[in-house]
Structures are given as C-alpha cells and as structure tokens.
Design a protein around this motif. Sequence first.
Motif, short mmCIF file in Angstrom:
data_model
loop_
_atom_site.label_atom_id
_atom_site.label_comp_id
_atom_site.label_asym_id
_atom_site.label_seq_id
_atom_site.Cartn_x
_atom_site.Cartn_y
_atom_site.Cartn_z
N ALA A 173 -14.85 5.04 8.14
CA ALA A 173 -15.94 4.52 8.68
C ALA A 173 -16.63 3.26 8.08
O ALA A 173 -17.32 2.69 8.67
CB ALA A 173 -17.08 5.97 8.34
N ALA A 174 -16.10 3.16 6.92
CA ALA A 174 -16.97 1.79 6.07
C ALA A 174 -16.16 0.71 7.00
O ALA A 174 -16.84 -0.47 6.74
CB ALA A 174 -16.38 1.83 4.88
N GLY A 175 -15.00 0.80 7.73
CA GLY A 175 -14.63 -0.28 8.63
C GLY A 175 -15.53 -0.61 9.72
O GLY A 175 -15.61 -1.76 10.17
N LEU A 176 -16.13 0.51 10.29
CA LEU A 176 -17.47 0.19 11.15
C LEU A 176 -18.49 -0.56 10.60
O LEU A 176 -19.11 -1.39 11.23
CB LEU A 176 -18.18 1.70 11.54
CG LEU A 176 -17.08 2.56 12.72
CD1 LEU A 176 -17.65 3.96 12.55
CD2 LEU A 176 -17.14 1.80 13.88
N ASP A 177 -18.83 -0.29 9.28
CA ASP A 177 -19.85 -0.99 8.69
C ASP A 177 -19.46 -2.43 8.34
O ASP A 177 -20.38 -3.15 8.78
CB ASP A 177 -20.08 -0.41 7.22
CG ASP A 177 -20.82 0.89 7.38
OD1 ASP A 177 -21.69 1.48 7.94
OD2 ASP A 177 -20.11 2.09 6.69
N LEU A 178 -18.54 -2.77 8.28
CA LEU A 178 -17.90 -3.97 7.99
C LEU A 178 -17.98 -4.97 9.27
O LEU A 178 -18.31 -6.01 9.37
CB LEU A 178 -16.52 -4.09 7.34
CG LEU A 178 -15.92 -5.55 7.32
CD1 LEU A 178 -16.48 -6.19 6.01
CD2 LEU A 178 -14.23 -5.26 7.04
N CYS A 179 -17.39 -4.10 10.32
CA CYS A 179 -17.59 -4.98 11.43
C CYS A 179 -18.82 -5.17 12.09
O CYS A 179 -19.15 -6.44 12.46
CB CYS A 179 -16.54 -4.20 12.57
SG CYS A 179 -14.86 -4.22 12.00
N LEU A 180 -19.80 -4.15 11.93
CA LEU A 180 -21.26 -4.47 12.38
C LEU A 180 -21.61 -5.59 11.87
O LEU A 180 -22.50 -6.46 11.89
CB LEU A 180 -22.01 -3.31 12.22
CG LEU A 180 -21.64 -2.09 13.35
CD1 LEU A 180 -22.27 -0.85 13.12
CD2 LEU A 180 -22.30 -2.67 14.58
N HIS A 181 -21.49 -5.68 10.34
CA HIS A 181 -21.98 -6.53 9.25
C HIS A 181 -21.29 -7.98 9.83
O HIS A 181 -22.33 -8.87 9.70
CB HIS A 181 -21.50 -6.44 7.92
CG HIS A 181 -21.52 -7.60 6.99
ND1 HIS A 181 -23.01 -7.54 6.38
CD2 HIS A 181 -20.84 -8.59 6.48
CE1 HIS A 181 -22.66 -8.96 5.74
NE2 HIS A 181 -21.48 -9.10 5.56
N MET A 182 -20.37 -8.15 10.29
CA MET A 182 -19.71 -9.27 10.71
C MET A 182 -20.54 -9.90 11.91
O MET A 182 -20.80 -11.03 12.27
CB MET A 182 -18.25 -9.52 11.00
CG MET A 182 -17.51 -9.40 9.56
SD MET A 182 -15.69 -9.61 9.78
CE MET A 182 -15.07 -8.15 10.07
N VAL A 183 -20.53 -8.99 12.86
CA VAL A 183 -21.49 -9.18 14.17
C VAL A 183 -22.95 -9.85 13.65
O VAL A 183 -23.46 -10.64 14.19
CB VAL A 183 -21.54 -8.11 14.82
CG1 VAL A 183 -22.35 -8.29 16.12
CG2 VAL A 183 -20.26 -7.67 15.70
N ARG A 184 -23.36 -8.95 12.68
CA ARG A 184 -24.79 -9.20 12.57
C ARG A 184 -24.74 -10.54 11.58
O ARG A 184 -25.80 -11.37 11.93
CB ARG A 184 -25.34 -8.35 11.22
CG ARG A 184 -26.83 -8.44 10.89
CD ARG A 184 -27.02 -7.33 9.91
NE ARG A 184 -27.03 -5.98 10.31
CZ ARG A 184 -26.22 -5.10 10.30
NH1 ARG A 184 -25.12 -5.43 9.21
NH2 ARG A 184 -26.23 -3.96 10.71
N ARG A 185 -23.78 -10.92 10.87
CA ARG A 185 -23.82 -12.31 10.31
C ARG A 185 -23.31 -13.29 11.31
O ARG A 185 -24.27 -14.58 11.19
CB ARG A 185 -22.44 -12.24 9.19
CG ARG A 185 -22.74 -13.64 8.21
CD ARG A 185 -21.55 -13.09 7.32
NE ARG A 185 -20.39 -14.05 7.61
CZ ARG A 185 -19.25 -14.30 6.92
NH1 ARG A 185 -19.16 -13.70 5.77
NH2 ARG A 185 -18.07 -14.82 7.35
N ASP A 186 -22.86 -13.18 12.38
CA ASP A 186 -22.49 -13.99 13.48
C ASP A 186 -23.82 -14.24 14.38
O ASP A 186 -23.79 -15.37 14.57
CB ASP A 186 -21.23 -13.62 14.25
CG ASP A 186 -20.15 -13.62 13.37
OD1 ASP A 186 -19.98 -14.36 12.31
OD2 ASP A 186 -19.09 -13.02 13.74
#
Length: 331
Positions: A173-186
């Motif tokens: 599930a932390a992979g979901l958090d990481l990918c959402l974080h990258m979208v948020r950063r972008d």
Amino acid sequence: MSEGREFRPHRVAVLALDGLLPFELGIPHRIFGRPRDALRRRLYDVVTCSVRPPGPVQTDADFAIDVQHGPGILATADTVIVPASYELGPVYDDGVLTEDLAAAFALIRPGTRLASICTGSYVLAAAGVLDGRPATTHWADADRFQRMFPRVRVDPDVLFIDDGDVLTSAGVAAGLDLCLHMVRRDHGTAVANEVARRTVVPPYRDGGQAQYIERPVPDPQQATTTAARAWALGRLHEPIQLRDMAAQEAMSVRTFTRRFREETGVSPGQWLTQQRVERARQLLESTDLSVDQVARQAGFGTAQSMRQHLQAALGVTPTAYRRTFRAGSVV
C-alpha cells in the motif's frame, strides 16, 4: 507546459521482473494512468518493460504476463519504477545486478527519476544509486537490507522517502502513497486528490508516517479517535489544543495520545501539522487568497509560520508552490 511547446506526456516505465507481485505492478498504471490536463490529454504515458525482449514474465502467482516492451524503452523514460519481485536472485542474495539488469540500467538516461516499491529497493541499491542516500523498504526486510547495503541510510519506519530524483517506498500500500506523492509533486494536490478519489484510497499519507502500526484495526470494544479527527478537520482554522481533541472522545490526554498514535502512526501534533499543510496546499492551488489569508484559514496563524512548515514539508515557499501549481491540471 510553455505556450508553443509540443505536448509530450511524462513517460513512466515500469520494470517487470520475474517473480513480480501483480498488485504492485498494477499500482503505477492505476495511479499514473488517471491524470489528464484541461484538454483531456493524458499527463503520463505508462509502459511496462522487461530486461529481456518482449515476451512472458512470470509473476509470484499461478500466471505470467505478456510484456510487450524490452529494456530499450528505459532509454525513453522520464521516470523508472521498480516494483517488488520474489525472484531477484543475485540481487537479493549477494547485492549485485544480473547481467540483464545491469545492461538495462545502463540504458537509463542521466537525470531520470527512479523509484522503487517494497523490495524493488534492492535493485536500486545493487545498481549503486542509493549509496549515501536515505531509503526505505518493507519493514520486515529493513535489517537485512541495511546489512547488505551499509552505504545506504535505511529508515525502516516510514512509508516512503523522497530524495529528489530517487524515491523508495515500503511494502504494497505504501506504493500507492509513493505514486500519489509523485503525482502531487508533479501536478499539485487537486490532481492527486482526484486520482485518489477515483481509486478510492486516502488522498494523502505523509511519507514519515510509521509503516508498521501494532494495532491498525482498533479493538471494537475500545473507543477510537475517529470523531476527534473529524472534529479537528472541521476547525483547522482555529487553535486546537490536545486536551480539546481528547475531550471529544472523553479520554484523558495520555490515553488519547497513546490511542491516536496506535491508530494513525503519528502524534496528534504531527497529524494536525500534516492536515494544515494539506489545507494550505489546496488553498494556494485553488483560490486567490493572499498568503496571509491562507495561513489563517489553514490554522498556521501567520504567513511566517506557514512558510516554515511548507518549507520543511515540501522544500518550497508558499509563493513558489502557488506559482508552480496554480495553473493546475485536471483529471
């Protein structure tokens, strides 16, 4: 995107290795496959590739997947993501890349963003890109990971770590958090939140949140802190004292603090700061309020206080954040 410049979506290459976990392989496709701009163009182009020529890649389940791209696609990627695999062989056993993996990594252009999900971190570490950097992996594997890669600064207690051009996450599930974080950063909070809504997952869990909580599901016979959190979210613009939150659950401060940390992985104070940072981000992106007004509505009180918290959390000032994301994309 500057006016007159040809539109090109950010290419995310997902590296499929034998023994991969199908759920983790699907995370980048689910998250990065959603965002679109105001003209309904996809903001990301997500492709899956193997270290071999196109063909089947075995999963850890009773089926294989047909991967249509070989390693050459890595040379075109803006971001490369390595999900976990249960058959890393020499990478996991000895901390060295196989010939195929080494050849594949040699194709990645300098400056490409690299990320791993769970024990995909072994691949990044074996490639040498984590030397001297902070990184994380699944909590159950953290001690072994540190022994095998002593030059990596391993933090076993967090959901993910963003070290600029290299990001690592804990398990599943932390992979979901990481990918959402990258979208948020972008592309900003609004885009990431809409992706999260469509995926029916929490829009934001801070990377520093504990990845292993002793009692993630509260005992049904005991009170929880859910009502206190909802109460606080409705009045972030006001001063909120710990005793006031505890009173919402009719608990002592000591009991409330312990129960809160058991349920969320962070202290009430840390959680409030996270929520206020998120509120400030949303207001900076979606309104014309002044920085002072945003600070008051987010509960920071002063622009200086908000500036310090955003700088600590995001590495940018409120003005710089608004300039980056105010134009915003939509999904």
